[in-house]
Design an enzyme around this catalytic site. Structure first.
Site, PDB file in Angstrom:
ATOM      1  N   ASN A 155      -5.990 -92.705 -67.425  1.00 20.30           N
ATOM      2  CA  ASN A 155      -6.765 -92.148 -68.531  1.00 20.30           C
ATOM      3  C   ASN A 155      -6.167 -92.461 -69.891  1.00 20.30           C
ATOM      4  OD1 ASN A 155      -4.743 -90.336 -67.312  1.00 20.30           O
ATOM      5  ND2 ASN A 155      -5.231 -88.983 -69.026  1.00 20.30           N
ATOM      6  N   CYS A 329      -0.103 -80.295 -74.862  1.00 16.99           N
ATOM      7  CA  CYS A 329       0.108 -79.082 -74.077  1.00 16.99           C
ATOM      8  C   CYS A 329      -0.812 -77.995 -74.606  1.00 16.99           C
ATOM      9  CB  CYS A 329       1.568 -78.640 -74.116  1.00 16.99           C
ATOM     10  SG  CYS A 329       1.992 -77.598 -75.514  1.00 16.99           S
TER      11      CYS A 329
END
Lengths: 392, 357
Positions: A155, A329
């Site tokens: 990806n 994150c």
């Protein structure tokens, strides 16, 4: 706005949207016995057949899920549990070092909570896995391995893996092979049966379908312990009322994307090649990441030496250019990409990266907008980064 | 102007950003990630470092319709604020980490990066006034006034700062937040030190500096009157928690007068021995006008929310010297002395320096 983040999510196809709305207007639980339920079930089963046909699977191998993350978790944890329960002393997972977090963190969870052992499969400088390396790993640990998991295409950097070769090595050792094909379907040819994999993850919103619908293709001879218990839908592997509207729209999108794949890939790869060539001309000291040949047609991934990717993203965002630093994150703090680190990049190069991903609505004007905005943004981001390394 | 709004996730910075948008600026919101591991600082609405705070800031930015990013300043914050905090205590001084964060992070690392990325100024939700005259003044809400912790900023830093809240009370800010549909309108104020989530500064320092037993000595008699497990656990002016073995001969309470890291000694004495009339300080900044060459009559404040007393302040070679008109107690090295000029339009910050003695 120039939307260059199709690998994050891509606009829904009109046909899929229309199919969604039409089905969502109808009442009916596909598990109900009455006429409304039968109608919903018929929609779901027709969709299952369409998805199976488009991806080279049997209808019974199609398990509808809530998307890519669920499919990955079901494959990794479900096959691990099932194989561990069935075989003496099997407790190991073989996982590529460049997986999406949906696989990576599921494996990590098994290590931390289920006592699983893990072998990380390294990649080369272009992000490629080696079937020989997998063979050596399975020669050593094969009888203890529950599953091998390696994505079809990455990806971040777009590298397409030799999935059929890898799956053949795993099959030779009697180990099921799961592949996360979220980025691959509609971009490159994907055929479940021909690839020889045991399990394959697809999600709707990367190929023009709705968000929140995906499938796990699971070969008939492979069992997975369910994550979700309840009504026993989907071969008892995935309970939960079937999302008929989402599933119908997903099937339309998969069928359309797969049918258009060749023509789409040629058009988008040409745009992408133009983008890459012009970025290289416009910006000095740029590194093009990933496999130059075996890569997703819409993916262009660069390290802009001396920049911080998040600063560059901010500057491009302010100019109406949407792109991605790759991974983030939950707090939104940019972490150096584990994919680039696995490819041998140092921390600075990993942090200096940006992904531009094209899709079915991309045009030459999007590329023009990027090339107009990029040189000044890189220049500015480089000056900002230089300042950061100078202590006050 | 193109401005960067530092958004902590609290109500003040959210309203400050809203006002910057309303003033016609091109505003980008940034939340500073200051904790190395946000999970460890996860304590609800106490500080400015939790994941909830980050989400609150993002939500406010979304309501305002401005771009929003998280900037990772954890390493800088740790080196310039947290480590500095520990080192200052180890050296027998009493640091103010909010002041240090303003000096080194918000109006230095963040401002510098913002300027490099093409922004003209940084907007924060501090309660202080900074008008067209370039003078920093106390907030109209004296209970919330933060001019003390901003007084360390230089002229260059102030010139690139915007404080939209100085003319409002905290109650007005909350009311405005509610009116604007900002969910943080009722969020409790942050207190204490953001990187010490449980508020236990002694425990935090003990974990960093370890136990270092030493003596507590009476300043008048020179006698050892007790023991301690680390001189860094004491602050000048402290009365409670001394655990002295022997009462003072006169039976009156004793206070910490000084901390001597070299001998690991805490010196205690009577309240009047705490009184200070002469203050020496280092690293002065002067933003309230031209740098004075003669002594200046003004008012000084020696700690956050501390008493204000009239004084004569003189800039010396590399330092600042103040003679207080009325003695103050509990003057601690490491705190800032801030000089103000009384003004009906808000007392003006003239300058500041770090107290050495």
């Amino acid at each position: 706005m120039a939307y260059l983040d199709h690998a994050a999510t891509t606009p829904m196809l009109d046909a899929a949207l229309e199919a969604y709305v039409a089905t969502a207007r109808e009442v009916g639980n596909a598990s109900s016995l009455h006429a409304a339920g039968r109608r919903a079930r018929r929609r779901v089963e027709e969709s299952r057949e369409r998805v199976a046909a488009a991806l080279g699977a049997r209808p019974s191998e199609v398990i509808f899920t809530g998307g890519g993350t669920e499919s990955d978790n079901l494959a990794v944890k479900g096959i691990f549990w099932s194989r561990r329960a069935a075989g003496a002393g099997r407790d190991r997972v073989v996982c590529s070092a460049v997986e999406h977090h949906a696989v990576l963190d599921a494996v990590d969870w098994l290590v931390r909570h289920e006592g699983a052992e893990v072998s990380w499969l390294p990649v080369d400088a272009e992000g490629r896995l080696s079937p020989q390396r997998l063979g050596a790993e399975l020669d050593q640990h094969g009888d203890r391995v529950t599953l091998v998991t390696a994505m079809w295409a990455n990806n971040e950097v777009g590298t397409v893996q030799p999935v059929a070769d890898l799956a053949a090595v795993a099959a030779g050792h009697g180990v099921p092979f799961h592949t996360d094909a979220v980025q691959a379907v509609g971009q490159v040819p994907v055929d479940f049966a021909a690839s020889g994999v045991a399990a394959l993850t697809v999600t709707g919103h990367k190929l023009g379908g709705p968000t929140g619908v995906g499938v796990l293709l699971l070969a008939r001879d492979v069992t997975a312990t369910p994550l979700l218990h309840g009504g026993g839908q989907e071969r008892d592997v995935r309970s939960g009322t079937l999302d008929a509207a989402g599933i119908v729209a997903f099937a339309v999108a998969v069928e359309t994307a797969v049918k258009a794949q060749q023509e789409y890939a040629a058009r988008v790869a040409a745009l992408r090649d133009d983008l890459v060539a012009r970025v290289r001309r416009a910006v000095p000291e740029v590194v093009f990441n990933g496999d130059p040949v075996d890569r997703l047609p819409g993916n262009a991934h660069f390290s802009f030496t001396g920049c911080e990717g998040d600063a560059l993203l901010l500057l491009l965002d302010a100019q109406g250019i949407a792109c991605s630093t790759g991974s983030a994150c939950s707090a939104g703090v940019a972490q150096p990409s584990h994919v680039l680190l696995a490819m041998g990049a140092d921390d600075d190069r990993a942090r200096s990266s940006l992904r531009f991903s094209l899709g079915h609505t991309s045009t030459a004007a999007d590329v023009d907008a990027l090339i107009t905005a990029l040189p000044a943004a890189v220049d500015r981001a480089r000056r900002a980064a230089a300042l950061r390394s100078t202590p006050r | 102007m193109r401005v960067l709004a530092a958004m902590s996730g609290g109500v003040d910075s959210a309203v400050a950003a809203a006002r910057a948008v309303e003033a016609g600026h091109d505003v980008t919101g940034v939340h500073l990630a200051l904790a190395r591991n946000p999970q460890t600082y996860r304590t609800g609405a106490r500080g400015c470092c939790t994941l909830e705070d980050s989400r609150d800031a993002r939500r406010a930015a979304d309501v305002l319709g401005i771009p929003f990013y998280v900037w990772d300043m954890a390493d800088r914050f740790h080196a310039d604020v947290v480590d500095d905090f520990v080192a200052e205590y180890a050296a027998g001084r009493t640091p103010n980490p909010c002041l240090r964060c303003n000096e080194k992070i918000k109006f230095a690392a963040v401002l510098d990066r913002a300027v490099a990325l093409g922004f003209d100024a940084v907007v924060t939700g501090h309660h202080a006034r900074l008008g067209a005259d370039g003078l920093l003044r106390r907030s109209v809400d004296l209970a919330k006034d933060q001019s003390y912790v901003l007084a360390v900023l230089t002229r260059e830093q102030l010139d690139r700062s915007v404080f939209p809240l100085g003319d409002s009370t905290k109650a007005q800010v909350r009311e405005e937040a509610a009116r604007r549909g900002l969910a943080v309108a009722d969020k409790p104020d942050s207190h204490d030190i953001c990187f010490i989530a449980d508020g236990d500064t002694r425990g935090f320092l003990a974990g960093r500096l370890g136990e270092a037993p030493g003596e507590v000595v009476d300043a008048l008699t020179g006698a050892v009157v007790g023991s301690h497990t680390g001189a860094y656990q004491y602050t000048v002016g402290q009365r409670r928690g001394l655990h002295l073995d022997r009462p003072a001969p006169d039976g009156r309470p004793r206070y910490v007068l000084s901390i001597t890291p070299k001998t690991n000694t805490v010196t205690v004495g009577p309240a009047e021995a705490l009184e200070v009339s002469t203050v020496r300080a280092e690293r002065p900044v002067w933003t309230g006008g031209a740098r004075p060459t003669a002594p200046v009559e003004c008012e000084v404040q020696l700690r956050a929310h501390g008493d204000v007393v009239p004084a004569t302040v003189e800039l010396t070679d590399g330092g600042l010297h103040a003679e207080l008109r009325r003695p103050l107690r509990g003057v601690a090295a490491g705190q800032a002395i801030v000089a103000y000029r009384p003004d009906p339009a808000g007392d003006v910050v003239l300058g500041s320096a770090t107290i050495t003695a």
